[in-house]
Write an enzyme that holds these catalytic residues in place. Sequence first.
Site, short mmCIF file in Angstrom:
data_model
loop_
_atom_site.label_atom_id
_atom_site.label_comp_id
_atom_site.label_asym_id
_atom_site.label_seq_id
_atom_site.Cartn_x
_atom_site.Cartn_y
_atom_site.Cartn_z
CG HIS A 1 -1.42 1.51 13.69
ND1 HIS A 1 -1.84 0.20 13.85
CD2 HIS A 1 -1.34 1.70 12.36
CE1 HIS A 1 -2.00 -0.35 12.67
NE2 HIS A 1 -1.71 0.53 11.75
CG HIS B 1 -6.13 0.96 11.42
ND1 HIS B 1 -5.59 2.22 11.30
CD2 HIS B 1 -5.25 0.12 10.80
CE1 HIS B 1 -4.45 2.15 10.65
NE2 HIS B 1 -4.21 0.88 10.33
CE LYS C 1 -3.68 2.14 2.83
NZ LYS C 1 -4.05 2.35 4.25
CG ASP D 1 -2.06 -2.70 10.00
OD1 ASP D 1 -2.84 -1.74 9.97
OD2 ASP D 1 -0.82 -2.58 9.82
C1 OGA Z 1 -2.06 1.77 7.33
C2 OGA Z 1 -1.28 2.53 8.31
C3 OGA Z 1 0.51 4.02 8.83
C4 OGA Z 1 1.38 5.06 8.22
O1 OGA Z 1 -2.06 2.16 6.16
O2 OGA Z 1 -2.65 0.74 7.73
O3 OGA Z 1 -1.46 2.29 9.48
O4 OGA Z 1 2.40 5.38 8.84
N1 OGA Z 1 -0.38 3.44 7.90
O5 OGA Z 1 1.06 5.58 7.15
NI NI Z 2 -2.25 0.31 9.74
#
Ligand code: OGA
Ligand code: NI
Length: 335
Positions: free
Chosen positions: A277, A221, A202, A223
Amino acid sequence: MELERVQQIASLSKCMDTIPTDYIRSENEQPAVTTFHGAVLEVPVIDLSDPDEGKIVGLISEASREWGIFQVVSHGIPDEVVRKLQQVGKEFFELPLQEKELVAKIPGSQNIEGYGTRLQKEVEGKKGWVDHLFHIIWPPSAINYRFWPKNLPSYRETSEDYAKRLRGVADKMFEYLSKGLGLEPSEMKDGMGGEDLIYMMKINYYPPCPRPDLALGVVAHTDMSGLTILVPNEVPGLQVFKDDYWYDVKYIPNALIVHIGDQIQILSNGKYKSVFHRTTVNKEMTRMSWPVFLEPPPEQEIGPIPKLVNEENPPKFKTKKFKDYAYCKLNKLPQ
Ligand code: OGA
Ligand code: NI
Protein backbone atom coordinates in the site's frame (compact mmCIF):
# COMPACT_ATOMS: atom_id res chain seq x y z
CA MET A 1 19.11 25.79 8.46
CA GLU A 2 17.72 23.07 6.27
CA LEU A 3 13.98 22.71 6.60
CA GLU A 4 13.33 19.26 7.89
CA ARG A 5 9.61 19.00 8.51
CA VAL A 6 7.20 18.59 5.61
CA GLN A 7 4.73 20.78 7.48
CA GLN A 8 7.19 23.72 7.23
CA ILE A 9 7.88 23.10 3.56
CA ALA A 10 4.14 22.89 2.89
CA SER A 11 3.42 26.20 4.58
CA LEU A 12 6.11 27.92 2.48
CA SER A 13 4.98 26.35 -0.79
CA LYS A 14 1.28 27.06 -0.26
CA CYS A 15 1.05 29.72 -2.98
CA MET A 16 3.31 27.96 -5.46
CA ASP A 17 2.65 25.35 -8.06
CA THR A 18 5.90 23.50 -7.61
CA ILE A 19 7.47 21.33 -4.93
CA PRO A 20 11.15 20.70 -4.14
CA THR A 21 12.58 18.08 -6.52
CA ASP A 22 13.32 15.78 -3.57
CA TYR A 23 9.57 15.12 -3.39
CA ILE A 24 8.94 14.46 -7.08
CA ARG A 25 8.56 10.74 -7.64
CA SER A 26 9.85 8.96 -10.71
CA GLU A 27 7.20 8.57 -13.40
CA ASN A 28 6.54 4.92 -12.62
CA GLU A 29 5.49 5.96 -9.11
CA GLN A 30 3.60 9.21 -9.73
CA PRO A 31 -0.01 8.85 -8.63
CA ALA A 32 -1.33 10.76 -11.65
CA VAL A 33 0.21 8.12 -13.91
CA THR A 34 -0.26 4.97 -11.87
CA THR A 35 -3.71 5.15 -10.22
CA PHE A 36 -6.42 2.97 -11.72
CA HIS A 37 -9.50 4.95 -12.83
CA GLY A 38 -11.63 2.24 -14.44
CA ALA A 39 -14.24 -0.01 -12.86
CA VAL A 40 -13.93 0.35 -9.12
CA LEU A 41 -12.85 -2.64 -7.14
CA GLU A 42 -13.48 -2.11 -3.47
CA VAL A 43 -11.62 -3.30 -0.43
CA PRO A 44 -14.05 -5.59 1.47
CA VAL A 45 -16.17 -4.02 4.23
CA ILE A 46 -17.10 -6.36 7.08
CA ASP A 47 -19.81 -5.77 9.69
CA LEU A 48 -18.60 -7.14 13.03
CA SER A 49 -22.08 -6.99 14.59
CA ASP A 50 -23.31 -9.87 12.43
CA PRO A 51 -24.61 -12.59 14.80
CA ASP A 52 -23.32 -15.25 12.40
CA GLU A 53 -19.71 -15.61 13.54
CA GLY A 54 -18.94 -18.23 10.92
CA LYS A 55 -19.83 -15.71 8.26
CA ILE A 56 -17.50 -13.07 9.77
CA VAL A 57 -14.66 -15.60 9.91
CA GLY A 58 -15.26 -16.53 6.25
CA LEU A 59 -15.28 -12.90 5.10
CA ILE A 60 -12.17 -11.94 7.06
CA SER A 61 -10.31 -15.01 5.91
CA GLU A 62 -11.21 -14.37 2.27
CA ALA A 63 -10.31 -10.66 2.45
CA SER A 64 -6.97 -11.50 4.10
CA ARG A 65 -6.11 -14.05 1.41
CA GLU A 66 -7.23 -11.95 -1.56
CA TRP A 67 -6.47 -8.39 -0.50
CA GLY A 68 -4.56 -8.36 2.79
CA ILE A 69 -6.75 -5.44 3.82
CA PHE A 70 -10.37 -4.83 4.79
CA GLN A 71 -12.52 -2.29 6.61
CA VAL A 72 -14.58 -3.17 9.68
CA VAL A 73 -17.76 -1.40 10.81
CA SER A 74 -19.77 -1.85 14.05
CA HIS A 75 -16.49 -2.79 15.72
CA GLY A 76 -17.61 -1.70 19.19
CA ILE A 77 -15.31 1.30 19.74
CA PRO A 78 -17.62 4.28 20.39
CA ASP A 79 -17.44 7.01 17.72
CA GLU A 80 -16.74 9.54 20.46
CA VAL A 81 -13.54 7.75 21.52
CA VAL A 82 -12.23 7.83 17.95
CA ARG A 83 -13.30 11.46 17.46
CA LYS A 84 -11.35 12.49 20.57
CA LEU A 85 -8.28 10.56 19.41
CA GLN A 86 -8.41 12.49 16.13
CA GLN A 87 -8.90 15.78 17.95
CA VAL A 88 -5.86 15.45 20.23
CA GLY A 89 -3.69 14.26 17.33
CA LYS A 90 -4.72 17.27 15.28
CA GLU A 91 -4.00 19.55 18.25
CA PHE A 92 -0.50 18.11 18.51
CA PHE A 93 0.37 18.80 14.87
CA GLU A 94 -1.08 22.30 15.16
CA LEU A 95 1.27 23.18 18.03
CA PRO A 96 4.21 25.47 17.18
CA LEU A 97 7.20 23.59 15.77
CA GLN A 98 9.32 24.05 18.94
CA GLU A 99 6.63 22.33 21.00
CA LYS A 100 6.56 19.36 18.65
CA GLU A 101 10.35 19.15 18.63
CA LEU A 102 10.23 18.53 22.40
CA VAL A 103 9.18 14.99 21.60
CA ALA A 104 11.38 14.54 18.53
CA LYS A 105 13.06 11.25 17.79
CA ILE A 106 16.54 10.94 19.20
CA PRO A 107 19.00 11.30 16.29
CA GLY A 108 21.07 8.20 15.72
CA SER A 109 18.95 6.09 18.08
CA GLN A 110 17.53 2.71 16.99
CA ASN A 111 14.25 3.64 18.68
CA ILE A 112 11.67 4.81 16.17
CA GLU A 113 9.54 6.56 18.81
CA GLY A 114 9.02 10.31 18.68
CA TYR A 115 8.15 13.13 16.27
CA GLY A 116 9.89 12.71 12.95
CA THR A 117 9.87 12.88 9.21
CA ARG A 118 11.80 10.04 7.64
CA LEU A 119 11.44 6.46 8.78
CA GLN A 120 13.41 4.31 6.37
CA LYS A 121 16.37 4.87 4.18
CA GLU A 122 14.83 6.65 1.18
CA VAL A 123 15.21 5.06 -2.23
CA GLU A 124 17.12 7.36 -4.62
CA GLY A 125 16.98 10.14 -2.03
CA LYS A 126 13.26 10.74 -2.68
CA LYS A 127 11.14 11.93 0.21
CA GLY A 128 7.54 11.35 1.26
CA TRP A 129 5.18 14.29 1.86
CA VAL A 130 4.43 13.40 5.48
CA ASP A 131 5.51 13.96 9.09
CA HIS A 132 4.70 11.55 11.91
CA LEU A 133 4.65 10.83 15.61
CA PHE A 134 5.34 7.32 16.91
CA HIS A 135 4.88 6.03 20.44
CA ILE A 136 3.88 2.79 22.16
CA ILE A 137 0.38 2.80 23.72
CA TRP A 138 0.29 -0.74 25.15
CA PRO A 139 1.37 -2.61 27.30
CA PRO A 140 1.93 -0.09 30.11
CA SER A 141 5.35 -1.60 30.91
CA ALA A 142 6.56 -0.70 27.39
CA ILE A 143 5.28 2.89 27.33
CA ASN A 144 7.79 5.73 27.38
CA TYR A 145 5.96 8.99 28.06
CA ARG A 146 9.07 10.89 27.00
CA PHE A 147 7.69 10.65 23.43
CA TRP A 148 4.10 11.61 24.22
CA PRO A 149 3.04 15.19 23.48
CA LYS A 150 3.66 17.59 26.32
CA ASN A 151 1.26 20.39 27.22
CA LEU A 152 -1.84 18.74 25.78
CA PRO A 153 -3.78 17.90 28.92
CA SER A 154 -6.16 15.29 27.50
CA TYR A 155 -3.68 13.57 25.15
CA ARG A 156 -2.71 10.83 27.58
CA GLU A 157 -6.17 9.93 28.81
CA THR A 158 -7.60 9.95 25.28
CA SER A 159 -4.88 7.76 23.81
CA GLU A 160 -5.00 5.32 26.72
CA ASP A 161 -8.76 5.02 26.41
CA TYR A 162 -8.41 4.24 22.71
CA ALA A 163 -5.67 1.66 23.43
CA LYS A 164 -7.83 -0.10 25.99
CA ARG A 165 -10.74 -0.40 23.57
CA LEU A 166 -8.59 -1.31 20.61
CA ARG A 167 -7.37 -4.38 22.50
CA GLY A 168 -10.86 -5.84 22.30
CA VAL A 169 -10.96 -5.41 18.52
CA ALA A 170 -7.42 -6.76 18.08
CA ASP A 171 -8.16 -9.89 20.13
CA LYS A 172 -11.24 -10.58 18.00
CA MET A 173 -9.23 -10.12 14.79
CA PHE A 174 -6.57 -12.60 15.89
CA GLU A 175 -9.28 -15.06 16.88
CA TYR A 176 -11.07 -14.79 13.51
CA LEU A 177 -7.78 -15.05 11.63
CA SER A 178 -6.90 -18.23 13.58
CA LYS A 179 -10.28 -19.79 12.90
CA GLY A 180 -10.01 -18.85 9.23
CA LEU A 181 -6.99 -21.18 9.01
CA GLY A 182 -8.57 -23.98 11.05
CA LEU A 183 -6.42 -23.20 14.09
CA GLU A 184 -7.42 -22.93 17.75
CA PRO A 185 -8.78 -19.43 18.51
CA SER A 186 -5.70 -18.34 20.48
CA GLU A 187 -2.98 -19.63 18.16
CA MET A 188 -2.40 -16.52 16.04
CA LYS A 189 -2.17 -14.17 19.01
CA ASP A 190 0.07 -16.62 20.89
CA GLY A 191 2.35 -16.76 17.85
CA MET A 192 2.58 -12.98 17.98
CA GLY A 193 3.69 -12.98 21.62
CA GLY A 194 0.33 -13.22 23.42
CA GLU A 195 -0.08 -10.61 26.15
CA ASP A 196 3.38 -9.17 25.36
CA LEU A 197 2.16 -7.90 21.99
CA ILE A 198 3.18 -4.28 21.46
CA TYR A 199 0.77 -1.61 20.27
CA MET A 200 2.77 1.03 18.42
CA MET A 201 0.74 4.14 17.61
CA LYS A 202 1.69 6.30 14.64
CA ILE A 203 0.05 9.55 13.65
CA ASN A 204 0.64 10.54 10.04
CA TYR A 205 0.28 14.20 9.08
CA TYR A 206 0.10 14.91 5.34
CA PRO A 207 -0.10 18.68 4.79
CA PRO A 208 -1.66 20.10 1.59
CA CYS A 209 0.68 19.62 -1.36
CA PRO A 210 0.78 21.95 -4.40
CA ARG A 211 1.53 19.02 -6.73
CA PRO A 212 -0.34 15.94 -5.51
CA ASP A 213 0.02 14.47 -9.00
CA LEU A 214 3.81 14.19 -8.57
CA ALA A 215 4.32 13.37 -4.89
CA LEU A 216 3.46 10.51 -2.55
CA GLY A 217 2.82 10.57 1.18
CA VAL A 218 4.02 7.19 2.42
CA VAL A 219 5.75 5.36 -0.43
CA ALA A 220 4.70 1.84 -1.41
CA HIS A 221 5.43 -0.72 1.32
CA THR A 222 4.06 -3.57 3.39
CA ASP A 223 3.83 -3.10 7.17
CA MET A 224 6.30 -5.12 9.22
CA SER A 225 3.74 -5.50 12.03
CA GLY A 226 1.47 -8.52 12.38
CA LEU A 227 -1.69 -6.49 11.98
CA THR A 228 -2.22 -2.76 11.59
CA ILE A 229 -5.51 -1.18 12.63
CA LEU A 230 -5.93 2.32 11.21
CA VAL A 231 -8.26 5.25 11.77
CA PRO A 232 -8.27 7.68 8.81
CA ASN A 233 -9.63 11.21 8.65
CA GLU A 234 -12.16 12.16 5.96
CA VAL A 235 -9.53 13.04 3.33
CA PRO A 236 -8.97 9.98 1.12
CA GLY A 237 -5.43 8.96 0.17
CA LEU A 238 -4.78 5.31 1.03
CA GLN A 239 -4.22 3.12 -2.03
CA VAL A 240 -3.71 -0.64 -2.26
CA PHE A 241 -2.04 -2.67 -4.95
CA LYS A 242 -3.97 -5.60 -6.36
CA ASP A 243 -3.58 -7.50 -9.62
CA ASP A 244 -1.14 -4.92 -11.03
CA TYR A 245 -3.18 -1.78 -10.24
CA TRP A 246 -3.35 0.81 -7.50
CA TYR A 247 -6.87 1.22 -6.07
CA ASP A 248 -8.20 4.00 -3.82
CA VAL A 249 -9.60 2.89 -0.47
CA LYS A 250 -12.97 4.53 0.09
CA TYR A 251 -13.49 6.59 3.23
CA ILE A 252 -16.24 5.09 5.38
CA PRO A 253 -17.15 7.14 8.46
CA ASN A 254 -16.37 5.29 11.71
CA ALA A 255 -14.79 2.29 10.00
CA LEU A 256 -11.40 0.90 11.02
CA ILE A 257 -9.02 -0.21 8.27
CA VAL A 258 -7.29 -3.51 9.08
CA HIS A 259 -4.04 -4.36 7.25
CA ILE A 260 -2.38 -7.76 7.30
CA GLY A 261 1.32 -7.14 7.99
CA ASP A 262 4.44 -9.19 7.32
CA GLN A 263 4.35 -11.18 10.59
CA ILE A 264 0.85 -12.59 9.99
CA GLN A 265 1.85 -13.41 6.44
CA ILE A 266 4.79 -15.37 7.84
CA LEU A 267 2.81 -17.09 10.65
CA SER A 268 0.16 -18.14 8.11
CA ASN A 269 2.90 -19.39 5.75
CA GLY A 270 1.69 -17.02 3.05
CA LYS A 271 -2.03 -17.91 3.25
CA TYR A 272 -2.76 -14.36 4.39
CA LYS A 273 -1.16 -11.60 2.32
CA SER A 274 0.75 -8.65 3.69
CA VAL A 275 -0.86 -5.80 1.73
CA PHE A 276 1.28 -3.56 -0.51
CA HIS A 277 0.00 0.00 0.00
CA ARG A 278 0.92 3.69 -0.30
CA THR A 279 -0.69 7.09 0.24
CA THR A 280 -1.39 10.04 -1.99
CA VAL A 281 -1.70 13.65 -0.82
CA ASN A 282 -4.22 16.40 -1.42
CA LYS A 283 -3.91 19.88 -2.90
CA GLU A 284 -6.13 21.71 -0.41
CA MET A 285 -6.71 19.48 2.56
CA THR A 286 -4.61 18.01 5.32
CA ARG A 287 -4.86 14.25 5.50
CA MET A 288 -4.20 12.50 8.80
CA SER A 289 -4.25 8.87 9.85
CA TRP A 290 -3.76 6.93 13.09
CA PRO A 291 -2.42 3.43 12.41
CA VAL A 292 -1.64 1.21 15.39
CA PHE A 293 0.94 -1.45 14.52
CA LEU A 294 0.46 -4.67 16.49
CA GLU A 295 3.98 -6.02 16.78
CA PRO A 296 5.55 -9.02 18.46
CA PRO A 297 7.98 -8.21 21.29
CA PRO A 298 11.57 -7.88 19.95
CA GLU A 299 12.76 -11.30 21.12
CA GLN A 300 9.74 -13.21 19.78
CA GLU A 301 10.66 -15.80 17.15
CA ILE A 302 8.31 -15.63 14.18
CA GLY A 303 8.03 -18.33 11.54
CA PRO A 304 5.28 -20.35 9.86
CA ILE A 305 3.00 -22.02 12.46
CA PRO A 306 4.08 -25.70 12.41
CA LYS A 307 0.51 -26.98 11.90
CA LEU A 308 0.33 -25.08 8.63
CA VAL A 309 3.45 -26.69 7.24
CA ASN A 310 3.65 -30.16 5.64
CA GLU A 311 5.10 -31.88 2.59
CA GLU A 312 2.81 -30.10 0.15
CA ASN A 313 3.21 -26.80 2.00
CA PRO A 314 6.88 -26.39 2.87
CA PRO A 315 7.80 -23.28 4.90
CA LYS A 316 7.92 -20.22 2.65
CA PHE A 317 9.66 -18.00 5.22
CA LYS A 318 12.60 -18.18 7.61
CA THR A 319 11.97 -18.24 11.34
CA LYS A 320 13.67 -15.30 13.04
CA LYS A 321 13.39 -12.91 15.94
CA PHE A 322 11.16 -9.93 15.27
CA LYS A 323 13.98 -7.52 16.15
CA ASP A 324 16.17 -9.07 13.45
CA TYR A 325 13.34 -8.89 10.92
CA ALA A 326 12.76 -5.22 11.80
CA TYR A 327 16.47 -4.38 11.48
CA CYS A 328 16.65 -5.87 7.97
CA LYS A 329 13.43 -4.20 6.89
CA LEU A 330 14.40 -0.72 8.10
CA ASN A 331 17.84 -0.98 6.54
CA LYS A 332 16.56 -2.55 3.33
CA LEU A 333 18.62 -5.71 3.78
CA PRO A 334 17.47 -9.14 2.56
CA GLN A 335 15.50 -11.14 5.17
C1 OGA B 1 1.72 3.65 7.28
C2 OGA B 1 0.63 3.72 6.30
C3 OGA B 1 -1.46 4.64 5.60
C4 OGA B 1 -2.33 5.84 5.77
O1 OGA B 1 1.92 4.64 8.00
O2 OGA B 1 2.37 2.58 7.35
O3 OGA B 1 0.58 2.87 5.46
O4 OGA B 1 -3.50 5.74 5.38
N1 OGA B 1 -0.30 4.69 6.40
O5 OGA B 1 -1.87 6.87 6.24
NI1 NI C 1 1.60 1.09 6.09
